[in-house]
Structure formats: structure tokens, C-alpha cells
Design an enzyme around this catalytic site. Structure first.
Site, PDB file in Angstrom:
ATOM      1  CE1 TYR A  94     -45.607  31.777  35.805  1.00 30.64           C
ATOM      2  CE2 TYR A  94     -46.417  32.968  33.874  1.00 30.64           C
ATOM      3  CZ  TYR A  94     -45.399  32.665  34.762  1.00 30.64           C
ATOM      4  OH  TYR A  94     -44.159  33.263  34.615  1.00 30.64           O
ATOM      5  CE  LYS A 104     -44.686  35.085  37.544  1.00 31.07           C
ATOM      6  NZ  LYS A 104     -43.531  35.460  38.374  1.00 31.07           N
TER       7      LYS A 104
END
Length: 181
Positions: A158, A162
Site C-alpha cells: 500500500y 500511494k
């Protein structure tokens, strides 16, 4: 009554059926935009979001597409343009967040997260960019997370996705600003 800033504009919100995407879709409608709500699985939630868009006095429609697939994105953008007009505002909100420890994360988890959170931003931006450049006006908003710059709670996959969104955003911004985007 002051003019609405996005009157006569068309906005596409990926992952717009619920949560942050739903709130953004409604806010864009309240600012005057017609809103295309993308969803992948929850048609009922997407319909509820469009109902809220219409209650704001704007045109809205739902568009099912997997934004990790180039052909599906191209078909979605063509359908939005046919139904509402050219996309002036793109909000790349779709994404996933799988909780995985360093020990648990698999290659499949990594690939799915990068595809949903980063590749989708690339695909959707590429699909609307030429039209925005030709019209010399566009707005592209990419949602990221503090996890791009910190540990976060979901996992390293993750974080990487991002951080990639932020790099992609800066790269597009530097290159598209001269085109009114």
C-alpha cells in the site's frame, strides 16, 4: 446567486459509489458538474450516489468498469462521453487497502494493490488526457495517503502504491500545466 464553478463541466469519479468517492461526486454536483460515477461491484451504492447527484440538480450516471483494465477504461470513458459529454474533471479515487504484514504479503497482493491504486490512475488519466489537451482545460485529482511517506497500517504494498500515485501526479502536473490541465 453566484455562478457555479463547474457548471457545464463533466466529472468522472472512479470508485465513486461510496465513502470518499461518493462525497466527492456529490460535492462536484453541488458545484455544478454533471457526474459520472464509476464502480466495480456495488451497483446499488452507485445508484444511490447518482440519486444524490440528481437531488443536487445535476445530471449523473453510473458506469461499471474495472479501472485496472485498459480496454475497460477506454470503453468507460467512451460511454461517459456519449452519455454526458467529454470528461473535464477526473477524480482518481478507486483503490484497495489490504491489511498485510511483511511476512503475509504475497506477490498477488502486491500486484493487485499496485494495479488498483496506481495503474488505474495511469490508465484513467491517459484515457482523458488527449481530450483535455485539445480543449486546453482539465482538472485531474489523484487521491493518495499519508502512507506514501510513512509506515501506515496496511502494508508495504500500500505504501508503494500511494508513493507511486504521488510521483505520477507530480510528473503529469509538470507536463500538462501548459495545456490548461
Amino acid at each position: 446567486m453566484p455562478a457555479l464553478p463547474f457548471a457545464s463541466r463533466v466529472a468522472l469519479v472512479t470508485g465513486g459509489s461510496r465513502g470518499i468517492g461518493r462525497a466527492i461526486a456529490i460535492a462536484l454536483a453541488e458545484a455544478g458538474a454533471a457526474v459520472a460515477v464509476n464502480y466495480r461491484e456495488r451497483a446499488d451504492a452507485a445508484e444511490q450516489t447518482v440519486a444524490a447527484v440528481r437531488r443536487a440538480g445535476r445530471e449523473g450516471a453510473i458506469f461499471r468498469a474495472d479501472v485496472t483494465d485498459a480496454a475497460a477504461v477506454a470503453a468507460m470513458v467512451a460511454a461517459v462521453e456519449k452519455a454526458l459529454g467529454p470528461v473535464d474533471i477526473l477524480v482518481n479515487n478507486a483503490g484497495i487497502a489490504q491489511h498485510r504484514s511483511v511476512e503475509e504479503i504475497t506477490e498477488a497482493d502486491f500486484d493487485a494493490t499496485i494495479a488498483a491504486n496506481l495503474k488505474s490512475v495511469f490508465l484513467c488519466t491517459q484515457a482523458v488526457c488527449a481530450g483535455m489537451q485539445a480543449r486546453r482545460w482539465g482538472r485531474i485529482v489523484n487521491l493518495s495517503s499519508g502512507a506514501a511517506r510513512g509506515a501506515g497500517g496496511f502494508g508495504v504494498h500500500y505504501n508503494a502504491s500511494k508513493a507511486g500515485v504521488e510521483g505520477l501526479t507530480r510528473g503529469y502536473a509538470a507536463r500538462l500545466v501548459t495545456h490548461g490541465i
